[in-house]
Write a protein that holds these residues in place. Structure first.
Motif, short mmCIF file in Angstrom:
data_model
loop_
_atom_site.label_atom_id
_atom_site.label_comp_id
_atom_site.label_asym_id
_atom_site.label_seq_id
_atom_site.Cartn_x
_atom_site.Cartn_y
_atom_site.Cartn_z
N HIS A 199 0.80 -1.23 0.00
CA HIS A 199 0.00 0.00 0.00
C HIS A 199 0.83 1.28 0.00
O HIS A 199 0.60 2.19 -0.81
CB HIS A 199 -0.94 -0.01 1.21
N ILE A 200 1.81 1.36 0.90
CA ILE A 200 2.59 2.60 1.01
C ILE A 200 3.49 2.82 -0.20
O ILE A 200 3.48 3.91 -0.79
CB ILE A 200 3.38 2.61 2.34
N PRO A 201 4.30 1.83 -0.63
CA PRO A 201 5.13 2.07 -1.82
C PRO A 201 4.31 2.44 -3.06
O PRO A 201 4.67 3.36 -3.80
CB PRO A 201 5.86 0.74 -2.01
N VAL A 202 3.22 1.72 -3.30
CA VAL A 202 2.41 1.99 -4.50
C VAL A 202 1.77 3.37 -4.42
O VAL A 202 1.77 4.12 -5.40
CB VAL A 202 1.35 0.88 -4.68
N ALA A 203 1.21 3.70 -3.26
CA ALA A 203 0.55 5.01 -3.13
C ALA A 203 1.56 6.15 -3.23
O ALA A 203 1.28 7.19 -3.86
CB ALA A 203 -0.21 5.08 -1.82
N TYR A 204 2.72 5.98 -2.60
CA TYR A 204 3.73 7.05 -2.63
C TYR A 204 4.26 7.26 -4.04
O TYR A 204 4.26 8.39 -4.56
CB TYR A 204 4.87 6.70 -1.68
N LEU A 205 4.72 6.18 -4.66
CA LEU A 205 5.27 6.30 -6.01
C LEU A 205 4.18 6.68 -7.01
O LEU A 205 4.44 7.42 -7.97
CB LEU A 205 5.94 4.98 -6.42
N GLY A 206 2.96 6.21 -6.79
CA GLY A 206 1.87 6.56 -7.69
C GLY A 206 1.53 8.04 -7.61
O GLY A 206 1.33 8.70 -8.64
N ALA A 207 1.46 8.59 -6.39
CA ALA A 207 1.15 10.01 -6.24
C ALA A 207 2.28 10.87 -6.78
O ALA A 207 2.04 11.90 -7.43
CB ALA A 207 0.91 10.33 -4.76
N THR A 210 1.56 13.35 -9.97
CA THR A 210 1.77 14.79 -9.83
C THR A 210 2.84 15.28 -10.80
O THR A 210 2.65 16.30 -11.50
CB THR A 210 2.18 15.13 -8.39
N ALA A 211 3.97 14.55 -10.85
CA ALA A 211 5.03 14.95 -11.78
C ALA A 211 4.55 14.85 -13.23
O ALA A 211 4.90 15.68 -14.07
CB ALA A 211 6.25 14.06 -11.57
N GLY A 212 3.72 13.84 -13.51
CA GLY A 212 3.22 13.67 -14.87
C GLY A 212 2.32 14.80 -15.31
O GLY A 212 2.40 15.26 -16.46
N LEU A 213 1.48 15.28 -14.42
CA LEU A 213 0.59 16.39 -14.76
C LEU A 213 1.39 17.66 -15.08
O LEU A 213 1.11 18.35 -16.07
CB LEU A 213 -0.38 16.65 -13.61
N PHE A 214 2.37 17.96 -14.26
CA PHE A 214 3.19 19.16 -14.51
C PHE A 214 4.02 18.99 -15.79
O PHE A 214 4.18 19.95 -16.55
CB PHE A 214 4.11 19.43 -13.31
N HIS A 215 4.52 17.78 -16.01
CA HIS A 215 5.32 17.54 -17.22
C HIS A 215 4.46 17.67 -18.48
O HIS A 215 4.90 18.25 -19.49
CB HIS A 215 5.95 16.15 -17.15
N LEU A 216 3.23 17.16 -18.43
CA LEU A 216 2.34 17.29 -19.59
C LEU A 216 1.98 18.75 -19.85
O LEU A 216 1.87 19.18 -21.00
CB LEU A 216 1.08 16.47 -19.36
N ALA A 217 1.81 19.51 -18.77
CA ALA A 217 1.44 20.92 -18.93
C ALA A 217 2.59 21.76 -19.47
O ALA A 217 2.38 22.69 -20.26
CB ALA A 217 0.96 21.48 -17.59
N ASP A 218 3.83 21.46 -19.05
CA ASP A 218 4.98 22.27 -19.47
C ASP A 218 6.24 21.42 -19.48
O ASP A 218 7.05 21.47 -18.56
CB ASP A 218 5.14 23.46 -18.53
N PRO A 219 6.43 20.58 -20.51
CA PRO A 219 7.59 19.67 -20.55
C PRO A 219 8.94 20.38 -20.62
O PRO A 219 9.97 19.78 -20.34
CB PRO A 219 7.35 18.84 -21.81
N TYR A 223 9.37 21.09 -16.58
CA TYR A 223 9.10 20.07 -15.58
C TYR A 223 9.50 18.71 -16.14
O TYR A 223 9.12 18.35 -17.24
CB TYR A 223 7.61 20.06 -15.20
N VAL A 224 10.29 17.97 -15.36
CA VAL A 224 10.87 16.72 -15.85
C VAL A 224 9.85 15.58 -15.78
O VAL A 224 8.79 15.70 -15.17
CB VAL A 224 12.13 16.35 -15.03
N THR A 225 10.23 14.47 -16.38
CA THR A 225 9.35 13.32 -16.45
C THR A 225 9.15 12.68 -15.08
O THR A 225 10.00 12.82 -14.19
CB THR A 225 9.92 12.26 -17.40
N PRO A 226 8.04 11.96 -14.88
CA PRO A 226 7.82 11.28 -13.59
C PRO A 226 8.92 10.28 -13.24
O PRO A 226 9.27 10.13 -12.07
CB PRO A 226 6.48 10.58 -13.80
#
Length: 345
Positions: A233-241, A245-254, A257-260
């Motif tokens: 639960h913790i590893p998946v939730a942490y790495l998933g979040a 989050t990184a993916g959304l910022f990267h998609l908005a302004d690559p 903002y670096v890749t996830p």
């Protein structure tokens, strides 16, 4: 004649066994650390181990508690290892000793010892060191093949214990900023991500050498899940979040903002996901609570990295979410048997 046997009931692992297996799971990452950055990290781990055991024994004596049983539970050793892996391997000996002692004395025993501390002791030690001694906490070794000069093991020992470098060698020649720190510095100069990643410090996913160390901690973490030492639960939730989050910022302004995947394999993300946030004492006990706790830590890690004053946010994200654990547990614990909604019975 048929033989009849009682049901097989497995005996639960002791605290000492669990802690020992967690330390075993750290070995792949440590081995890769030595391969890419040299054996100085082993000195840090040894100093932290000795300090942790000595301080633990002293505090147990002061608290009139039996020394041997608590020393043998390996909890102090694991705290020392996690702190040593979180700070630069060329840190002077006194920095490691002060940080480890603070972990054991203040973050653990002043709260009542193992099982009573609300904050992760290793991350408390890291936070105190980076705030109190920011300069030595930035002297990270350059990976093999990238630095101007590489120190031998004896030269590393001399620097750690007496602060002496070979004639004509400066600290800048053997150390560098971390990939996260380098990224943040150049982004503040408005350089595009693609141009920054052309620097030799970066590898395929993140930093040269450091990304391989992260793979080692990932392998060890997967072993812990397979061995049921920790849950997913913790590893998946942490790495998933962190990824989302990184993916959304990267998609908005690559361009800025670096890749996830860069965030997954940079800094202490893998160490945090499998070895720090999964601390059973300072984290929630419910599965739903673990998901909330770790997802919050993943979000905070990214926000600190992208917009905060520190290159990596894993330690501070862990401590901030430790504060929230009682509230998370309160709202995620199962209902008492026989209790109806609305408070009726």
């Amino acid at each position: 004649m048929a033989a009849f046997f009682s049901p097989f009931i497995s005996k639960p692992d002791t605290v000492a066994q669990i802690m020992f297996r967690v330390m075993l799971a750290l070995l792949p990452g440590i081995a890769l650390y030595v391969w890419y950055f040299g054996p100085a990290i082993l000195v840090s781990i040894a100093l932290a181990s000795i300090t942790a055991l000595a301080t633990e024994a002293a505090m147990l004596k002061l608290r009139d508690r039996p020394v041997a049983p608590f020393l043998k539970d390996n909890s102090a050793l694991l705290t020392g290892w996690l702190l040593a892996l979180s700070i630069p391997p060329l840190a002077p000996w006194w920095l490691i000793v002060v940080g480890t002692a603070f972990c054991i004395v203040v973050a653990k025993h002043l709260y009542g010892g193992l099982g009573n501390n609300p904050f992760n002791p290793a991350m408390i030690g890291f936070a105190v060191l980076i705030v109190s001694f920011p300069v030595p906490m930035t002297h990270w070794l350059t990976p093999h093949g990238l630095g101007q000069i590489e120190l031998s093991f004896l030269e590393q020992l001399r620097y750690i214990f007496i602060g002496s470098l070979p004639p004509g060698v400066t600290l800048d020649a053997i150390t560098m900023a971390t990939p996260l720190d380098t990224l943040k510095t150049h982004l503040h100069l408005d350089e595009p991500v693609k141009q920054i990643f052309d620097m030799p410090i970066y590898g395929r996913l993140a930093g040269q050498g450091s990304e391989m160390v992260s793979w080692g901690f990932l392998a060890g973490g997967l072993y812990l899940i397979a061995a049921r030492i920790i849950s997913w639960h913790i590893p998946v939730a942490y790495l998933g979040a962190l990824f989302a989050t990184a993916g959304l910022f990267h998609l908005a302004d690559p361009a800025h903002y670096v890749t996830p995947l860069f965030h997954w394999f940079s800094g202490a993300a893998m160490l945090g996901a499998f070895f720090i946030l999964t601390d059973p004492v300072t984290g929630p006990t419910t599965n739903k609570g673990k998901l909330i706790f770790a997802a919050g830590a993943g979000l905070l890690t990214y926000l600190i990295r992208a917009f905060g004053g520190f290159p990596d946010g894993t330690a501070f994200a862990t401590l901030l979410m430790n504060i929230c654990v009682p509230l998370i547990v309160l709202y995620t614990q199962p209902k008492v048997f026989g209790k109806k909604s609305g408070g009726e019975r």
